[in-house]
Design an enzyme around this catalytic site. Structure first.
Site, PDB file in Angstrom:
ATOM      1  N   CYS C  98       0.857  -1.183   0.000  1.00  0.00           N
ATOM      2  CA  CYS C  98       0.000   0.000   0.000  1.00  0.00           C
ATOM      3  C   CYS C  98       0.893   1.234   0.000  1.00  0.00           C
ATOM      4  O   CYS C  98       1.694   1.417   0.904  1.00  0.00           O
ATOM      5  CB  CYS C  98      -0.883  -0.038   1.252  1.00  0.00           C
ATOM      6  SG  CYS C  98      -1.827   1.471   1.511  1.00  0.00           S
ATOM      7  N   CYS C 102      -3.271   7.542  -2.034  1.00  0.00           N
ATOM      8  CA  CYS C 102      -4.531   7.707  -2.749  1.00  0.00           C
ATOM      9  C   CYS C 102      -5.628   8.293  -1.861  1.00  0.00           C
ATOM     10  O   CYS C 102      -6.521   8.993  -2.343  1.00  0.00           O
ATOM     11  CB  CYS C 102      -5.006   6.365  -3.313  1.00  0.00           C
ATOM     12  SG  CYS C 102      -5.306   5.140  -2.039  1.00  0.00           S
ATOM     13  N   THR C 189      -4.146   4.838   7.352  1.00  0.00           N
ATOM     14  CA  THR C 189      -3.048   4.353   6.518  1.00  0.00           C
ATOM     15  C   THR C 189      -2.105   5.503   6.167  1.00  0.00           C
ATOM     16  O   THR C 189      -2.553   6.545   5.694  1.00  0.00           O
ATOM     17  CB  THR C 189      -3.629   3.755   5.225  1.00  0.00           C
ATOM     18  OG1 THR C 189      -4.511   2.713   5.593  1.00  0.00           O
ATOM     19  CG2 THR C 189      -2.539   3.232   4.334  1.00  0.00           C
ATOM     20  N   GLU C 255      -0.441   1.530   9.596  1.00  0.00           N
ATOM     21  CA  GLU C 255      -1.695   2.164   9.993  1.00  0.00           C
ATOM     22  C   GLU C 255      -1.532   2.735  11.394  1.00  0.00           C
ATOM     23  O   GLU C 255      -0.737   2.231  12.183  1.00  0.00           O
ATOM     24  CB  GLU C 255      -2.864   1.166  10.002  1.00  0.00           C
ATOM     25  CG  GLU C 255      -3.519   0.996   8.652  1.00  0.00           C
ATOM     26  CD  GLU C 255      -2.876  -0.123   7.848  1.00  0.00           C
ATOM     27  OE1 GLU C 255      -2.198  -0.971   8.464  1.00  0.00           O
ATOM     28  OE2 GLU C 255      -3.036  -0.153   6.602  1.00  0.00           O
ATOM     29  N   HIS C 290     -12.658   5.975  -3.316  1.00  0.00           N
ATOM     30  CA  HIS C 290     -11.676   5.152  -2.622  1.00  0.00           C
ATOM     31  C   HIS C 290     -11.862   3.676  -2.987  1.00  0.00           C
ATOM     32  O   HIS C 290     -10.889   2.912  -2.977  1.00  0.00           O
ATOM     33  CB  HIS C 290     -11.799   5.381  -1.110  1.00  0.00           C
ATOM     34  CG  HIS C 290     -10.524   5.073  -0.389  1.00  0.00           C
ATOM     35  ND1 HIS C 290      -9.275   5.409  -0.886  1.00  0.00           N
ATOM     36  CD2 HIS C 290     -10.279   4.450   0.804  1.00  0.00           C
ATOM     37  CE1 HIS C 290      -8.337   5.006  -0.047  1.00  0.00           C
ATOM     38  NE2 HIS C 290      -8.917   4.413   0.977  1.00  0.00           N
ATOM     39  N   TYR C 294      -8.832   0.878  -5.091  1.00  0.00           N
ATOM     40  CA  TYR C 294      -8.323  -0.477  -4.906  1.00  0.00           C
ATOM     41  C   TYR C 294      -7.823  -1.099  -6.216  1.00  0.00           C
ATOM     42  O   TYR C 294      -7.488  -2.277  -6.271  1.00  0.00           O
ATOM     43  CB  TYR C 294      -9.343  -1.335  -4.139  1.00  0.00           C
ATOM     44  CG  TYR C 294      -9.193  -1.042  -2.661  1.00  0.00           C
ATOM     45  CD1 TYR C 294      -9.675   0.142  -2.120  1.00  0.00           C
ATOM     46  CD2 TYR C 294      -8.452  -1.878  -1.837  1.00  0.00           C
ATOM     47  CE1 TYR C 294      -9.463   0.459  -0.795  1.00  0.00           C
ATOM     48  CE2 TYR C 294      -8.245  -1.558  -0.506  1.00  0.00           C
ATOM     49  CZ  TYR C 294      -8.743  -0.397   0.005  1.00  0.00           C
ATOM     50  OH  TYR C 294      -8.516  -0.074   1.319  1.00  0.00           O
ATOM     51  N   CYS C 296      -5.034  -0.446  -6.958  1.00  0.00           N
ATOM     52  CA  CYS C 296      -3.664  -0.750  -6.535  1.00  0.00           C
ATOM     53  C   CYS C 296      -3.468  -2.238  -6.295  1.00  0.00           C
ATOM     54  O   CYS C 296      -2.384  -2.776  -6.515  1.00  0.00           O
ATOM     55  CB  CYS C 296      -3.314   0.027  -5.279  1.00  0.00           C
ATOM     56  SG  CYS C 296      -4.313  -0.456  -3.850  1.00  0.00           S
ATOM     57  N   GLU C 444      -6.791  -5.413   4.420  1.00  0.00           N
ATOM     58  CA  GLU C 444      -7.173  -4.075   3.961  1.00  0.00           C
ATOM     59  C   GLU C 444      -8.056  -4.164   2.709  1.00  0.00           C
ATOM     60  O   GLU C 444      -8.970  -3.354   2.525  1.00  0.00           O
ATOM     61  CB  GLU C 444      -5.912  -3.260   3.672  1.00  0.00           C
ATOM     62  CG  GLU C 444      -6.170  -1.808   3.350  1.00  0.00           C
ATOM     63  CD  GLU C 444      -4.908  -1.145   2.814  1.00  0.00           C
ATOM     64  OE1 GLU C 444      -3.873  -1.180   3.511  1.00  0.00           O
ATOM     65  OE2 GLU C 444      -4.957  -0.600   1.690  1.00  0.00           O
TER      66      GLU C 444
END
Lengths: 480, 480, 480, 480
Positions: C98, C102, C189, C255, C290, C294, C296, C444
């Site tokens: 991560c 973003c 995060t 986190e 958001h 994902y 990513c 996550e």
């Protein structure tokens, strides 16, 4: 024990009121739509006489000590339960469809538990009555329809609150010599191939619903009983004359709506009458047995796997690694189902009446898998079969001089395999995944013996969550 | 039968050569990384002395007639096989991890079949030797490591064609009083908690590989044997001192690379020596038993379900319909696994030596499901647990005066539930799905007792496709 | 635009209050646990300067017309939305974890829609304020933490009914020059790698909760803000010194719990204050963006697929048909995810403020798949990797003269592949499926941007059921 | 652009040789089995004239600049590709079946790429010829059958090695004015509703097979072409007269075997002749377009979801949480499919001829999901529908005075819902999951545009594994 022929003859003597396609069916036994389902039941008689199946198909009556067809037997030990599962697989594989007779066996066994329990609480004599009836069934080697599912109407209301009180079967009159009942049972598998119909309530009932707490058995041709046959996908192919298009050349199944239009039941045939607090137990016992009975789908799965492997060979692709892997997956899923019906039997237990009952949790787990895996097996079978399964011309085109040569020429696959063989096996896969047999192998697997949510509720109720929570807390150091 | 304390003391007497994190481990029993795995094995001793578990945990030796720990027992009937599955679930639930002792039991049972069969063919005396060894194991109540998996090197080549001949364990010298062996076994679960190590070949072997066809048993601290411990996800949390961060406060597992650096084996401990044609049978018998042994994961699944339900309650969401449904699904999958290990036992059979063996097909089907369902159970558990499972601060932050109040304040969920309890249960779920226990519950479920493809090959081999094809062809009218 | 080095230097100037393992972290940037996550964010700066990524990583500011890092950009058209998805995949593949940036981009874009809409209804000036703030972020090329998730306490109660009113961030005082806020945000995060923290409400709010209807931005080191870092599976391997055991040698994530202990916010940094009727819209806009982000995980999936293929090659099994098929399946699932993040972008639309928003339904569908497929990808990766992934000794054992030779000898697989390479790739798969990266790739993926049930609710709300019912009724002839 | 009526009239003018059920069909357009499929194609004409669908259903010809039906259009940009996917969903939802016209569109587009590429290499003039033909198709607004799949015979042999050389379409004679072809195409969807038939090779070809490297277009009633219609599950219900039992009252599909019995093709209709090295490209281009075309199944999925929701409402169970969740799951799966067909279009690219092509990898990924999700959607639909779907009596029983009252009485569910409505919606679900429409929604989803393994091979070929391996190695520190 009756032979298959004797069974057929005994059906001819019945005077059933059967409707189909808007007409009264005069000759039920020979009707081309219904006959394949009669053939399937007949196999339960035929196999019982073959030495190689004697151990599975027959048992010793615990009442008379005589050799009887296992379908009329009350399970006396765990071994009986396991044999029941194996008998189901055997007959599923033999017929490739629903052979219909398990539901009666499950009703008899459930009643053999619950009538005893009712008597213990209320001092009634249902169990004795039941045993007498059972002896008759065993002696005559009868096929019984076990009738549970009521139409139900508005599902948010109990029976007595329904706008139409007949949406659940109930007693409308008590006479000196018996009772009069009214209502209907839906989705009755094998109804018109049965000598007897055994009625049970379909849900747990409260005091206000005690008129609905009724269980009884009647000859299937009792006055006032009427059958309306449901139609199935591809049913009328059976009317097209000799043709391979039916897929399964020999066997089938059927379901009917059974209407009780004020039917009289003599006292000796009544097994529950007002004991509403036992309705739930009867439903649950029957449901557990019947969920086990979906052992039969493992046998139908065997047929589908065999057909898929044959199709792969005829298509010349059986050595391809992805095909081999798909066959393994089919077997894996099918044997996982088998584990379920064996385990719930092997983990069975004795009820107070002496009858052996399956493990409720595992029977529900088994049936839940039955609501899933046959669909995936069908999907894989269609993958292996190839698109031709749904684009094949009819048998008539294969017979027509104008088109035969083109079909022979262009549907030829592997050398040495007649085109007609390829057509036959593809039609069988069509039958099992889209046609008449799909009704039993798929939709009935989904809803028969209770829809998937019914099993989830039972799993939720029977699993021991407290023990699991305790184990978890102990390991992570939570002391309460 | 040894008590848990006697077991621990007996381990202290061993002189094992163990390496971990680049150093020799001097005190194996008290090493904080290893100790939890010793605790788990100790439970197999402790429970055998509790009356409530006597039936599952103990048996009568068929050699001496004495009461013995079931882990040293040779299965004498189907009931023994079923009890083995139940014992596995019990211990999995009790320890929440791999308790390591099943592999020795499976080795002993496999040898009790194969040594007998070898003798029948070759007139050797392995079985007698084996029984003597078995009596010793039973009398002393020993924990045995069953060592099968060789490093294998280039998997496309048989043992004797490997560049390095030691990539499979083999005999390098025959002496008058015994043999000298060289090689290694990988992934050895519970190796350093074992009194004995039982070595078997890892694949079917041909004539050219007969030096690799060797099976024997040795005390675990025999000269020349060396253990290198593998590391696990989150292993060093156990070094952080008293902390709830380890998740499972009590138990764990371990794996080791076991090196045989020219180790001498006296003849009385040799159970196969050159009979390459029986290597395959030994592998298959062991594999089937060991695939059944994954019954234990059902018990670990019980813990994960219990932890998930507890987390849902602590989070105050246990009444939400989607949470309840997820708990049902977890149970459904877990009980489906249970069906597998019960069914393969219940369908077991007698081998010529009198030992009972599980049903090979169903044992493979069971293990195949074990390679799938625990992953889905973990996914659902993480869904129910919530993201906090992976964003929780360390126990040290909970103890620090600077941060304690914020953690107490902001990680409080349902009234009446201490924040620390919530942390404990989430750390347990982390442990099972990502931490040290995930090694056993997930990756070992995948590869232990053979990777998924190994089971698929066995399913393909043991299923009766011809019978299924025949059934299909008969139904659609194909006559050949 | 800042370079990676300038970014790092700018972080050194922050005076953050960070706690970890029970202690205050003095040097955040160089802390070995945190540094890899800083490295990952730094990549978002570094790649923006590389010509080959200019198109994806940069954009023209719609305020100033200057070239800016895309992470500070407001989407001006569908192409921008699509490029965002591609940028996510690129950075996921580059970092294997991560990269944290973003969430700030998504917060900015959500605010650019909602501040405009609030102004239209209430005549406020939030949008102007916001644009000024945005220009500052773009000019300084800042990393922002978008902070949404409150602790929530008892989930059945709204904020103002909680026993502790601070369980949702709220305004506790209004001053002439601004407001004072209290509360916390969990699971933040990349919090300590951020220059700014942008706070938004976490649920739709009613009148009674209007003190909770607050959105604002603050420098991350504002007085009263405190960070408590959460721990991850295998986190302390990063403290073991140079070692391959960490798996991903370069990057990671983190986190934190962020506490607002009566923090002052000046008016120019306040973007919502009491307009509770817009809290829901802000949550939904942010959530949709958001969920798209994902994308990513597709990039992380690329890494896992690459690692699995490499492991298969090192193990010498990459030509086996079942391995090839598993790699295809991994790619199929990963590209199915890719379709989701591309489609929700490609089907985007213009909001009144001019900002382009993704398709809400498809963004939720995409995220729902993200809660499933990475788990299956991980399962397959573990299947391909083999059991060695969890039984490998530590790097220290590879370095120790006593054990090195055994590890080299017995963990050698395919000729020409150094044992250390095999260890490295297996440790990377461990990292992604069980270790620090699994926190991001699995848990996550499950809970980030909303847990699966949140997406199901949105799917249920956004899908047009009436149109579908109408289509069905028309086809079967139902006229109402 | 033709109207629906003009389309129907134009079909009447064709002189097709069609066989079905062993007879020549004299009036194809009005045949009750075939007519519903004609109705479905007619919808592609009808909707093009409706203003609300103008944007999706029409385009500007890049040759003439005139407004044309999109089904005859060559994609000029990414937007065209996206609109094609949306048009497919629209028509799938409108007809609830296969509307057959996409295959011609896909053939035209594939030829518009490949004829250009062939010309570039060989200096031929196929592209010019093709454009002239295309203009004719656009002007006349024709429906074309795109014919690819040959019978294939023994799949392990190339065309020229087959025992019967006609098992792939090939040139048997070259004449001055054209060529003569022989062979057959199987599974030809919509064949007898087409004006034209466009033939393409079905696999990549080598030099030895160059007689098979032939592509051409012919009027569908050219002398020597013969159609044999395949039968479908439940096809003959359409012969039963007015009845709700057909499920879909309006639309259907059909497939045919098309035989080319030495058919002459003039040169201006030949688009490939011997350029075997381009056969593979033509197959791949067509396959990618056609895999995108399975966008239509999203529309059929809309119908199935709408029917399931309606059935749930009629059954009175639509508020049950498990039913709502199942509807969400259906939508989730259906929209995941939608993401696939949008993404492969949105990621399209320009080919040298100017035609836009979809992303090959994503088109294959999309189609692969189509081979899975409709089966799961069907399973859920059957779950929601209830068992009555397969046990309903026929419409004739509903009409018969003897049985009508029982059906009305006992199949009544929710108050206010006519029993006939309930029957209609259940028959539609039967149609889609077991009946004529299941042929298209399930089996055609499996095999149309290539069986699942074909997509897996393409995924394997088009994915960039090297880039992924590089990313993984860099992260774990492997330098080679």
């Amino acid at each position: 024990m009756k032979t298959a022929r004797e069974y057929e003859e005994s059906l001819r003597k019945l005077n059933l009121v059967v409707h189909m396609f808007g007409k009264r069916v005069e000759n039920v036994v020979d009707d081309p739509i219904i006959r394949p389902s009669m053939n399937a039941v007949a196999k339960t008689y035929e196999l019982a006489h073959l030495p190689e199946y004697e151990d599975l198909m027959t048992a010793r009556s615990h009442i008379t000590g005589k050799k009887i067809n296992r379908f009329t037997h009350i399970h006396q030990n765990v071994e009986d339960l396991v044999k029941k599962s194996k008998m189901g697989r055997l007959l599923g594989r033999t017929t490739g469809c629903c052979f219909q007779r398990c539901v009666g066996m499950d009703s008899l066994n459930a009643l053999s538990i619950v009538t005893y329990d009712v008597d213990r609480k209320y001092g009634t004599e249902y169990y004795k009555r039941f045993l007498k009836y059972l002896e008759y069934v065993q002696e005559e080697d009868l096929t019984c329809d076990g009738a549970m599912t009521d139409p139900k109407g508005d599902r948010s209301l109990p029976p007595h609150k329904q706008e139409d009180p007949d949406l659940y079967v109930h007693v409308v009159e008590e006479r000196k010599d018996g009772i009069v009942v009214r209502g209907a049972k839906v989705h009755q598998t094998g109804a018109v191939n049965s000598h007897e119909i055994i009625v049970m309530p379909t849900i747990a009932l409260r005091e206000e619903d005690k008129d609905y707490a009724v269980s009884f058995a009647l000859p299937s041709d009792t006055e006032g009983i009427r059958y309306i046959i449901g139609r199935q996908s591809c049913d009328t192919r059976k009317l097209e004359g000799e043709t391979l298009d039916v897929g399964n050349q020999l066997f089938g199944g059927h379901e009917a709506l059974v209407v009780f239009d004020d039917v009289f039941v003599p006292w000796e045939r009544v097994f529950m009458y007002g004991e509403h607090d036992f309705a739930g137990e009867l439903v649950e016992k029957f449901a557990s047995y019947h969920r086990q009975s979906y052992a039969c789908k493992v046998g139908v799965g065997d047929v589908l796997i065999g057909a898929s492997q044959t199709a792969a060979e005829y298509n010349g692709v059986d050595k391809a690694s992805h095909i081999k892997d798909k066959i393994v997956e089919m077997n894996h899923l099918n044997e996982t189902l088998y584990c379920g019906c064996i385990a719930c039997a092997s983990e069975g237990h004795r009820e107070p009446s002496g009858t052996y009952s399956v493990n409720t949790l595992l029977a529900n787990v088994h049936k839940q898998n039955v609501t899933r895996f046959p669909y995936e097996l069908s999907r894989i079978a269609q993958d292996i079969a190839g698109g031709l399964m749904v684009t094949l011309p009819s048998t008539r085109d294969l017979e027509s001089p104008e088109t035969r040569k083109w079909i022979e020429k262009y549907y030829k696959a592997k050398a040495g395999v007649p085109t007609m063989h390829r057509m036959r096996i593809l039609r069988l896969i069509e039958n099992l995944t889209l046609g008449t047999a799909a009704v039993g192998y798929l939709t009935e697997s989904m809803h028969g013996a209770g829809s998937p949510q019914a099993q989830r509720i039972m799993i939720s109720r029977t699993v021991n969550l407290e023990e699991k929570k305790k184990a978890a807390k102990r390991l992570c150091g939570i002391e309460e």
